[in-house]
Design a protein around this motif. Structure first.
Motif, PDB file in Angstrom:
ATOM      1  N   HIS A 155      -1.301   3.785   8.472  1.00 39.68           N
ATOM      2  CA  HIS A 155      -2.730   3.929   8.757  1.00 39.68           C
ATOM      3  C   HIS A 155      -2.929   4.381  10.207  1.00 39.68           C
ATOM      4  O   HIS A 155      -3.771   5.257  10.496  1.00 39.68           O
ATOM      5  CB  HIS A 155      -3.434   2.594   8.500  1.00 39.68           C
ATOM      6  N   ARG A 204       2.349  -0.574   6.044  1.00 38.72           N
ATOM      7  CA  ARG A 204       1.076   0.007   5.616  1.00 38.72           C
ATOM      8  C   ARG A 204       0.138   0.282   6.786  1.00 38.72           C
ATOM      9  O   ARG A 204      -0.513   1.331   6.840  1.00 38.72           O
ATOM     10  CB  ARG A 204       0.406  -0.910   4.595  1.00 38.72           C
ATOM     11  N   THR A 205       0.059  -0.643   7.729  1.00 37.42           N
ATOM     12  CA  THR A 205      -0.850  -0.428   8.860  1.00 37.42           C
ATOM     13  C   THR A 205      -0.294   0.604   9.836  1.00 37.42           C
ATOM     14  O   THR A 205      -1.062   1.327  10.481  1.00 37.42           O
ATOM     15  CB  THR A 205      -1.136  -1.750   9.593  1.00 37.42           C
ATOM     16  N   VAL A 237       1.845   7.878  -1.060  1.00 39.86           N
ATOM     17  CA  VAL A 237       0.893   7.857   0.061  1.00 39.86           C
ATOM     18  C   VAL A 237      -0.067   9.024  -0.118  1.00 39.86           C
ATOM     19  O   VAL A 237       0.360  10.155  -0.359  1.00 39.86           O
ATOM     20  CB  VAL A 237       1.599   7.974   1.429  1.00 39.86           C
ATOM     21  N   SER A 292       2.938   0.902  -3.917  1.00 37.45           N
ATOM     22  CA  SER A 292       4.381   0.644  -3.989  1.00 37.45           C
ATOM     23  C   SER A 292       4.635  -0.498  -4.967  1.00 37.45           C
ATOM     24  O   SER A 292       3.702  -1.140  -5.464  1.00 37.45           O
ATOM     25  CB  SER A 292       4.936   0.280  -2.604  1.00 37.45           C
ATOM     26  N   LEU A 307       7.545  -5.428   3.704  1.00 40.39           N
ATOM     27  CA  LEU A 307       6.448  -4.477   3.888  1.00 40.39           C
ATOM     28  C   LEU A 307       5.495  -4.983   4.965  1.00 40.39           C
ATOM     29  O   LEU A 307       5.002  -4.213   5.793  1.00 40.39           O
ATOM     30  CB  LEU A 307       5.709  -4.290   2.556  1.00 40.39           C
ATOM     31  N   THR A 362      -6.320  -4.695  -0.453  1.00 37.73           N
ATOM     32  CA  THR A 362      -4.870  -4.636  -0.601  1.00 37.73           C
ATOM     33  C   THR A 362      -4.482  -5.309  -1.917  1.00 37.73           C
ATOM     34  O   THR A 362      -5.306  -5.965  -2.560  1.00 37.73           O
ATOM     35  CB  THR A 362      -4.154  -5.351   0.566  1.00 37.73           C
ATOM     36  N   THR A 410       0.303  -2.743  -2.325  1.00 33.87           N
ATOM     37  CA  THR A 410      -0.653  -1.643  -2.371  1.00 33.87           C
ATOM     38  C   THR A 410      -1.760  -1.858  -1.347  1.00 33.87           C
ATOM     39  O   THR A 410      -2.025  -2.982  -0.928  1.00 33.87           O
ATOM     40  CB  THR A 410      -1.286  -1.520  -3.771  1.00 33.87           C
ATOM     41  N   SER A 411      -2.390  -0.767  -0.972  1.00 35.89           N
ATOM     42  CA  SER A 411      -3.583  -0.866  -0.130  1.00 35.89           C
ATOM     43  C   SER A 411      -4.400   0.408  -0.291  1.00 35.89           C
ATOM     44  O   SER A 411      -3.861   1.472  -0.583  1.00 35.89           O
ATOM     45  CB  SER A 411      -3.213  -1.072   1.345  1.00 35.89           C
ATOM     46  N   PHE A 450      -1.979   3.588  -0.243  1.00 38.07           N
ATOM     47  CA  PHE A 450      -0.538   3.318  -0.256  1.00 38.07           C
ATOM     48  C   PHE A 450      -0.235   2.499  -1.499  1.00 38.07           C
ATOM     49  O   PHE A 450      -0.794   1.403  -1.674  1.00 38.07           O
ATOM     50  CB  PHE A 450      -0.123   2.534   0.998  1.00 38.07           C
ATOM     51  N   ALA A 463       7.334   4.646  -3.104  1.00 34.91           N
ATOM     52  CA  ALA A 463       5.921   4.537  -2.736  1.00 34.91           C
ATOM     53  C   ALA A 463       5.214   5.871  -2.933  1.00 34.91           C
ATOM     54  O   ALA A 463       5.854   6.923  -2.998  1.00 34.91           O
ATOM     55  CB  ALA A 463       5.784   4.095  -1.274  1.00 34.91           C
TER      56      ALA A 463
END
Length: 974
Positions: free
Chosen positions: A963, A959-960, A606, A941, A953, A920, A925-926, A939, A604
């Motif tokens: 965040h 991801r969150t 970031v 990946s 995930l 997202t 991804t996001s 993010f 990933a």
């Protein structure tokens, strides 16, 4: 009258004009300590010996002996490490009858002497800065680090006016050649140290700036008159005395106009130390010798004899004595013989004790070793370090205002870094702003053949940035710049039509070699932080504000410097510079590594941006689970549905901004072919918010793959005019595939209306962006990928963001996605994962875009700045705020943008404000933009490798949670 310190709590005045008043507590402590010492121990207070925390136990025992037997008054620590030094400080102080002054020679920070420690900027770099307040801040940081380690004295600042470019020992240790600027900055440094409890020592009295000999090796001669010395060399020292500097160091110089005794160093000169310094200039603070082991003084006298002569000259503290036992014996004899005045020596001993009282040694406690390294490595120090180098960057030449670079789509940039290996910070940051061809020549003295070999590779570049690294400070060695380097630069400037930007990452005096440059910058040093900041000035992320602190040549005189503007491009800096806590951000590492350990994704990227500054940019894991190829910050990912907002939506906003599109018009207005269909009366605003009644998606790939016969209609194994679109390697779709998909989309049924018949329910749909792409391309009269590249990606300098990445990038630079065993029967590596986008050859409205985190961040920062970026306006009206707002009560979406749920259970952190917008992507991804906190989180990946069914995930909330960690790292404003 005994000369003592005038104490004022944390501050102190030693101004020559001050009336000296001593509080009773201080006087009583000094008297008590003095009276408790034997005559020999009193003499010991005048010695400060050198100690090295990187030496062996024998050396430590030698220091132990000097502390116990002779009661030495201080220790100057040299090379070693912070924890080892502090441990030894506790050891030696524990043996001392009277706590000792602990000193360091750390002009540019602990890193000057200690491993694993920060280096701030050299004084010449500080001399280039546009504001001396940062010198004070550096002094404060150094003081706090020293204080934490039990250090009381800093042998800084250097107050020498460096008027001689050939000076082999001062040079970049000086603030420059202007006596006024040396004074201003020196006083700021002194105040930064002394305001925070560290005794500052101004050096090298009476001025070492106009010498061409190194006093470590021989005795330099200064032939100036007393008048000249008074006007120039002594000026900064007078200013430092007026500011209350607590210590001064006397240099080893031969100055016949003051004392013509043959081979007599100023350190040993009574007319200078006592006559000039103490009497004429009325200096009341501590007078230190320079190190007594230096050849400029030690070659003429034996150890012990040298110490005695220094004391007889009037010095208070004998620094770096080579033989304390012999010196003490000779001093005792001199006192007995009347060569030294006992009252005068006692006054100096008391002066040392008063200094110890000021330093808090009357209440000495051992230094706590717990968390020492963490406390010394204060994250805020990195902010100061960054500010020092940022404010020093100097542009000397800027023909036609080329700098900062604009119109990146017109530039083909190459970088040749000389004196460093590949993957250096300078070129890494340079490549963050545009596509840059990078070449590194590690040998500064490489032969002409090496440079000749590079020339053909620069043929297609119209801008060449040549940076010179790993220079030295030796004038007679041309500062480490090889003849071949200079010839190469000259050839590029005179024999090609390229714009050659020269960045000198070292000694400012070397600028004399580059008078022929049309574009010239100086970064003054080659520290990693300096390497990061100069490219940012080249691209206008930061302004160049510095002024040359010395005269390098007839063309480049002191004060030369062109201020360049900022262009609103991303900066790269440290978290604390924007109010974030770097320790808290480290939680991201734990979460990302957890994702990899639990096989939520093989790797990933970031990235975190706050207030326009990239403060976190890390890559984790590998391309695949076999761990053969690690992910880097340059790795390109399939960003899946982020394409919706990073491509199609940008085009739609552009059209709205240009007045060519209205949000409440029906689709048929822009797509006449929809007349008579169930799509004709759909409203554009509803399409953008996924409530136009379109289905979530249509399985077009299944429709075209029902049987082998069907497949042969739509696909071929070889690329031809009839089958031009690459779906995957060895797999091509028919020319009219887009027409077929569009026809099927148009014919598709709509969802059932809401019960109140007032519109359709919210349903996230790819089909919305099939439609929006069609609208955009119709109104633009241009394919979406071409339009975006010409109008956004190329001007923004996005070197990785693209459709069909294999046309621009090597496959090895792209992370693979799924091992597709149901449609393409291939590992998807460089071709889009989404089936519908693949059928179109990789260009779709809902998917198909590839990027690394950095390029996506640039695009989103441009949106956060409402279209202003790099000196260019991509949008003229407030389209981004308009599109990023929530549009309907029961629908979280903005226009095209996704947004948080009001209950906090949406795709973002629950800590994200409702103004946040982003998207997202299915591949893992996001990307989220928070306009209230000016925060961007990305993010990327390839969680779909090797199987798109991997939902860990989401299951682990990776991801969150990242965040969340980002928001928790924001330091509350007080």
């Amino acid at each position: 009258m005994i000369l003592v310190f005038f104490s004022m709590g944390p501050l102190m005045s030693l101004k020559p004009s001050d009336e000296i008043v001593v509080p009773d507590k201080e006087k009583n402590w000094v008297d008590s300590v003095f009276n408790s010492l034997t005559p020999e121990q009193r003499i010991g207070q005048l010695f400060m010996v050198a100690a090295y925390s990187d030496k062996d136990k024998r050396h430590f025992r030698e220091i132990d002996s000097l502390v116990v037997k002779y009661g030495i008054g201080g220790i100057m620590f040299m090379q070693g490490g912070p924890v080892r030094q502090t441990t030894l400080t506790n050891r030696f102080q524990g043996l001392a009858k009277v706590p000792m002054l602990i000193a360091m020679d750390a002009e540019w920070g602990l890193g000057m002497r200690l491993d694993s420690s920060m280096q701030f900027a050299r004084q010449m770099t500080l001399g280039a800065m546009d504001d001396p307040k940062y010198v004070y801040m550096m002094g404060r940081e150094i003081a706090l680090k020293m204080k934490r380690m039990g250090v009381n004295v800093s042998f800084s600042p250097v107050m020498d006016v460096n008027v001689n470019p050939q000076n082999p020992v001062i040079g970049t240790r000086s603030f420059g050649e202007s006596k006024e600027e040396v004074s201003r900055r020196g006083v700021a440094y002194i105040q930064g140290l002394q305001d925070h409890g560290i005794i500052a020592v101004a050096k090298h009295f009476p001025g070492h700036g106009d010498t061409d000999t190194d006093s470590h090796l021989a005795l330099p001669v200064i032939k100036h008159s007393v008048k000249r010395l008074t006007e120039v060399e002594l000026y900064p020292f007078r200013k430092s005395f007026d500011a209350g500097v607590m210590g001064v160091m006397v240099a080893h110089l031969y100055i016949p106009s003051i004392d013509s005794t043959k081979n007599l160093a100023t350190t040993l000169s009574k007319p200078l130390v006592t006559g000039l310094l103490k009497e004429k200039m009325n200096y009341k603070g501590l007078v230190f010798t320079d190190a007594l082991n230096m050849k400029g003084v030690s070659k003429y006298y034996t150890p012990g004899e040298l110490d005695l002569r220094a004391l007889m000259a009037g010095n208070d503290i004998l620094l770096f004595s080579e033989n304390v036992p012999v010196a003490v014996s000779k001093i005792k004899a001199a006192l007995a013989e009347g060569k030294l005045n006992q009252v005068d020596v006692d006054q100096r001993i008391r002066k040392v004790l008063h200094a110890k009282y000021w330093a808090g040694l009357n209440k000495y406690k051992p230094v706590a070793l717990a968390n020492l390294k963490k406390d010394v490595d204060r994250p805020i120090s990195t902010v100061i370090q960054e500010q020092l180098y940022e404010h020093a960057v100097t542009v000397l030449k800027n023909k036609n205002n080329l700098l900062p670079l604009r119109n990146l789509d017109t530039l083909s940039i190459a970088s040749v870094a000389i004196g460093v290996t590949e993957n250096n910070p300078f070129q890494e940051i340079l490549g963050s702003y545009a596509a840059v061809k990078k070449f590194a020549v590690s040998d500064r003295f490489a032969p002409d053949s090496v440079f000749t070999g590079i020339l053909p590779k620069l043929e297609n570049s119209n801008v060449v940035v040549v940076s010179i690294h790993n220079m030295n400070h030796t004038p007679f060695k041309d500062f480490g710049i090889g003849v071949g380097t200079r010839a190469f630069i000259q050839f590029l400037q005179e024999r090609t039509n390229k714009k050659v930007i020269v960045a000198v990452m070292g000694n400012a005096y070397s600028l004399k070699f580059f008078e022929g440059s049309n574009w010239l910058l100086c970064g003054y040093e080659d520290q990693p932080v300096a390497q990061m900041l100069v490219p940012q000035a080249i691209f206008g992320a930061r302004a160049a504000k510095g002024k040359l602190p010395v005269t390098a040549s007839a063309k480049f005189k002191t004060g030369t410097g062109i201020v360049t503007p900022t262009l609103g491009r991303l900066k790269y800096g440290v978290p604390e510079s924007v109010g974030m806590d770097s320790d808290s951000l480290k939680q991201i590492d734990n979460i990302a590594l957890e994702a990899i350990a639990y096989a939520a994704t093989p790797g990933a990227q970031v990235m975190v941006i706050k207030d326009g500054t990239v403060v976190y940019n890390k890559s984790y894991g590998h391309y695949t689970y076999d761990k053969k190829k690690p992910v880097t910050n340059q790795t390109v990912y399939d960003i899946a549905s982020i394409t919706k907002v990073a491509a199609t939506l940008q085009a739609i906003m552009f059209l709205k901004d240009q007045g060519k599109l209205k949000l409440d018009e029906k689709l048929v207005t822009y797509l006449p072919e929809l007349k008579g269909t169930n799509k004709a009366n759909l409203v554009l605003r509803d399409v953008l918010t996924h409530q136009a009644g379109l289905q979530a998606g249509l399985p077009h790939w299944q429709t075209t793959s029902k049987s082998q016969a069907t497949k042969k209609i739509f696909y071929a194994s070889a690329q031809t005019d009839a089958f031009p679109h690459e779906v995957a390697p060895g797999f091509y779709s028919m020319k009219s595939m887009e027409d077929s998909l569009w026809a099927w989309t148009v014919k598709s049924p709509l969802l059932a209306r809401k019960k109140d018949s007032k519109g359709y329910p919210y349903k996230y749909s790819d089909l919305d962006f099939y439609v929006l792409k069609r609208v955009a391309e119709t109104l633009l009269n241009q394919p979406l990928d071409e339009f975006m590249d010409q109008n956004f990606y190329a001007p923004l300098g996005l070197s990785t963001m693209t459709y069909k990445p294999l046309l621009k990038h090597k496959q090895e630079n792209i992370a693979p996605t799924e091992k597709d065993n149901y449609f393409r029967h291939n590992l998807l590596w460089g071709t889009v994962h989404d089936q519908g986008a693949a059928m179109l050859g990789g260009v779709a409205g809902h998917a198909g875009l590839f990027s690394n985190a950095n390029d996506l961040a640039i695009l989103l920062q441009m949106n956060l700045q409402n279209g202003n970026y790099g000196g260019h306006k991509y949008y003229n009206t407030s389209v981004v705020p308009e599109f990023s707002k929530k549009q309907f009560i029961n629908n979280r979406r903005g226009l095209g943008w996704d947004k948080p749920e009001t209950d906090g259970n949406g795709p973002t952190s629950a800590l994200a404000p409702l103004s946040t917008f982003g998207h997202t992507g299915f591949t893992g991804t996001s990307a989220w933009v928070d306009p209230e906190n000016k925060l961007i989180y990305i993010f990327l990946s390839n969680r779909v490798y090797p199987d798109a069914g991997n939902n860990k995930l989401v299951e682990y909330n990776i991801r969150t949670r990242i965040h969340d960690a980002i928001y928790k790292s924001i330091v509350p404003k007080t």
